[in-house]
Design a protein around this motif. Sequence first.
Motif, PDB file in Angstrom:
ATOM      1  N   THR A  51       0.822  -1.207   0.000  1.00  0.00           N
ATOM      2  CA  THR A  51       0.000   0.000   0.000  1.00  0.00           C
ATOM      3  C   THR A  51       0.857   1.259   0.000  1.00  0.00           C
ATOM      4  N   VAL A  52       1.842   1.307   0.903  1.00  0.00           N
ATOM      5  CA  VAL A  52       2.683   2.498   0.981  1.00  0.00           C
ATOM      6  C   VAL A  52       3.696   2.541  -0.157  1.00  0.00           C
ATOM      7  N   GLY A  53       4.039   1.379  -0.690  1.00  0.00           N
ATOM      8  CA  GLY A  53       4.997   1.333  -1.781  1.00  0.00           C
ATOM      9  C   GLY A  53       4.538   2.055  -3.027  1.00  0.00           C
ATOM     10  N   ALA A  54       3.232   2.182  -3.192  1.00  0.00           N
ATOM     11  CA  ALA A  54       2.692   2.885  -4.351  1.00  0.00           C
ATOM     12  C   ALA A  54       3.176   4.333  -4.394  1.00  0.00           C
ATOM     13  N   GLN A  55       3.474   4.903  -3.227  1.00  0.00           N
ATOM     14  CA  GLN A  55       3.974   6.274  -3.177  1.00  0.00           C
ATOM     15  C   GLN A  55       5.363   6.383  -3.811  1.00  0.00           C
ATOM     16  N   LEU A  56       6.140   5.302  -3.734  1.00  0.00           N
ATOM     17  CA  LEU A  56       7.496   5.332  -4.263  1.00  0.00           C
ATOM     18  C   LEU A  56       7.516   5.367  -5.788  1.00  0.00           C
ATOM     19  N   THR A  57       6.643   4.597  -6.428  1.00  0.00           N
ATOM     20  CA  THR A  57       6.648   4.575  -7.887  1.00  0.00           C
ATOM     21  C   THR A  57       5.988   5.814  -8.480  1.00  0.00           C
ATOM     22  N   ALA A  58       5.084   6.436  -7.721  1.00  0.00           N
ATOM     23  CA  ALA A  58       4.326   7.567  -8.255  1.00  0.00           C
ATOM     24  C   ALA A  58       5.222   8.682  -8.769  1.00  0.00           C
ATOM     25  N   ASN A  59       6.346   8.896  -8.101  1.00  0.00           N
ATOM     26  CA  ASN A  59       7.261   9.963  -8.497  1.00  0.00           C
ATOM     27  C   ASN A  59       8.497   9.451  -9.212  1.00  0.00           C
ATOM     28  N   ALA A  60       8.459   8.200  -9.668  1.00  0.00           N
ATOM     29  CA  ALA A  60       9.638   7.620 -10.305  1.00  0.00           C
ATOM     30  C   ALA A  60       9.261   6.791 -11.529  1.00  0.00           C
ATOM     31  N   PRO A  61       8.698   7.421 -12.570  1.00  0.00           N
ATOM     32  CA  PRO A  61       8.405   6.658 -13.786  1.00  0.00           C
ATOM     33  C   PRO A  61       9.682   6.146 -14.427  1.00  0.00           C
ATOM     34  N   ILE A  62       9.557   5.104 -15.233  1.00  0.00           N
ATOM     35  CA  ILE A  62      10.701   4.490 -15.905  1.00  0.00           C
ATOM     36  C   ILE A  62      10.742   4.974 -17.349  1.00  0.00           C
ATOM     37  N   ASP A  63      11.924   5.334 -17.840  1.00  0.00           N
ATOM     38  CA  ASP A  63      12.029   5.743 -19.243  1.00  0.00           C
ATOM     39  C   ASP A  63      13.019   4.872 -19.989  1.00  0.00           C
ATOM     40  N   ASP A  64      12.829   4.793 -21.301  1.00  0.00           N
ATOM     41  CA  ASP A  64      13.684   3.950 -22.137  1.00  0.00           C
ATOM     42  C   ASP A  64      14.860   4.754 -22.683  1.00  0.00           C
ATOM     43  N   ALA A  65      15.577   4.179 -23.639  1.00  0.00           N
ATOM     44  CA  ALA A  65      16.770   4.825 -24.189  1.00  0.00           C
ATOM     45  C   ALA A  65      16.457   6.162 -24.851  1.00  0.00           C
ATOM     46  N   ALA A  66      15.235   6.293 -25.390  1.00  0.00           N
ATOM     47  CA  ALA A  66      14.840   7.524 -26.068  1.00  0.00           C
ATOM     48  C   ALA A  66      14.213   8.534 -25.113  1.00  0.00           C
ATOM     49  N   GLY A  67      14.100   8.159 -23.839  1.00  0.00           N
ATOM     50  CA  GLY A  67      13.492   9.058 -22.874  1.00  0.00           C
ATOM     51  C   GLY A  67      11.988   8.947 -22.795  1.00  0.00           C
ATOM     52  N   GLN A  68      11.415   7.955 -23.488  1.00  0.00           N
ATOM     53  CA  GLN A  68       9.968   7.752 -23.453  1.00  0.00           C
ATOM     54  C   GLN A  68       9.579   6.954 -22.213  1.00  0.00           C
ATOM     55  N   LEU A  69       8.518   7.354 -21.541  1.00  0.00           N
ATOM     56  CA  LEU A  69       8.072   6.654 -20.354  1.00  0.00           C
ATOM     57  C   LEU A  69       7.496   5.294 -20.729  1.00  0.00           C
ATOM     58  N   VAL A  70       7.847   4.275 -19.948  1.00  0.00           N
ATOM     59  CA  VAL A  70       7.457   2.899 -20.275  1.00  0.00           C
ATOM     60  C   VAL A  70       6.933   2.178 -19.033  1.00  0.00           C
ATOM     61  N   ARG A  71       6.232   1.099 -19.259  1.00  0.00           N
ATOM     62  CA  ARG A  71       5.760   0.223 -18.187  1.00  0.00           C
ATOM     63  C   ARG A  71       6.922  -0.672 -17.761  1.00  0.00           C
ATOM     64  N   GLY A  72       7.073  -0.899 -16.456  1.00  0.00           N
ATOM     65  CA  GLY A  72       8.193  -1.715 -16.022  1.00  0.00           C
ATOM     66  C   GLY A  72       8.084  -2.119 -14.566  1.00  0.00           C
ATOM     67  N   ALA A  73       9.140  -2.753 -14.072  1.00  0.00           N
ATOM     68  CA  ALA A  73       9.153  -3.294 -12.712  1.00  0.00           C
ATOM     69  C   ALA A  73      10.236  -2.630 -11.866  1.00  0.00           C
ATOM     70  N   ARG A  74       9.913  -2.457 -10.588  1.00  0.00           N
ATOM     71  CA  ARG A  74      10.864  -1.972  -9.592  1.00  0.00           C
ATOM     72  C   ARG A  74      10.764  -2.843  -8.347  1.00  0.00           C
ATOM     73  N   TRP A  75      11.870  -2.965  -7.649  1.00  0.00           N
ATOM     74  CA  TRP A  75      11.897  -3.639  -6.360  1.00  0.00           C
ATOM     75  C   TRP A  75      12.177  -2.595  -5.281  1.00  0.00           C
ATOM     76  N   HIS A  76      11.475  -2.693  -4.161  1.00  0.00           N
ATOM     77  CA  HIS A  76      11.695  -1.743  -3.073  1.00  0.00           C
ATOM     78  C   HIS A  76      11.803  -2.469  -1.737  1.00  0.00           C
ATOM     79  N   LEU A  77      12.691  -1.957  -0.896  1.00  0.00           N
ATOM     80  CA  LEU A  77      12.855  -2.467   0.465  1.00  0.00           C
ATOM     81  C   LEU A  77      12.130  -1.515   1.422  1.00  0.00           C
TER      82      LEU A  77
END
Length: 205
Positions: free
Chosen positions: A166-192
Amino acid sequence: MALAGAAIIYPGPTPIGDPARWIGPSDYPADAIFERKQGVSVVEVTVDPTGHAVRCRVPVGSGSVSLDKAACAAVAGRGLWQPTIDQSGGPIFAIYRQRVTWMLPGPRPKSPGVQPDMQIEVAKLPVSAADATVVIRQIQRADGSQESCDVVQPSPSRALNSVACTVGAQLTANAPIDDAAGQLVRGARWHLIEFVEKGAAPPSK
């Protein structure tokens, strides 16, 4: 002799081969040796669906631009990972983090352990402080919002595991993932996620 090593790997995509071999003494920049620069660089690499690095940044720097650039160049240039798979079985982008330590002969730089991505204070812990950490894997949409969350390294407490997502959603909200061209993409992150009791010192690492 200058030393460079990647001793700590954060939860994330699975490396192919030994990440410690991705960087060595020959990667130590000459200007950093001359200026007696040393420290710890934490690199964050965007891995594409084929398992190759496409971007690299340094969220926690060593204090030396040369060392941080060399860390990114070595890890992103030599690293290879198993493709990260989503719930439907398709490969997606993913974020990989690694700590690179730069040392010169003499006193060693301070080398802290892996720090939590988020620390949550609670009135009372349902488990011991040493067991109050949870690692989650999140699939995030291109805009950074959390699409799904799985607990990959649980705490013995189901309640803490549930709260972590639940709280982890706050971490991804401000950290989108971008590809080599700088385009935002769907992806995975791991958080402790680390839980601490109000007024208590966090567990020693």
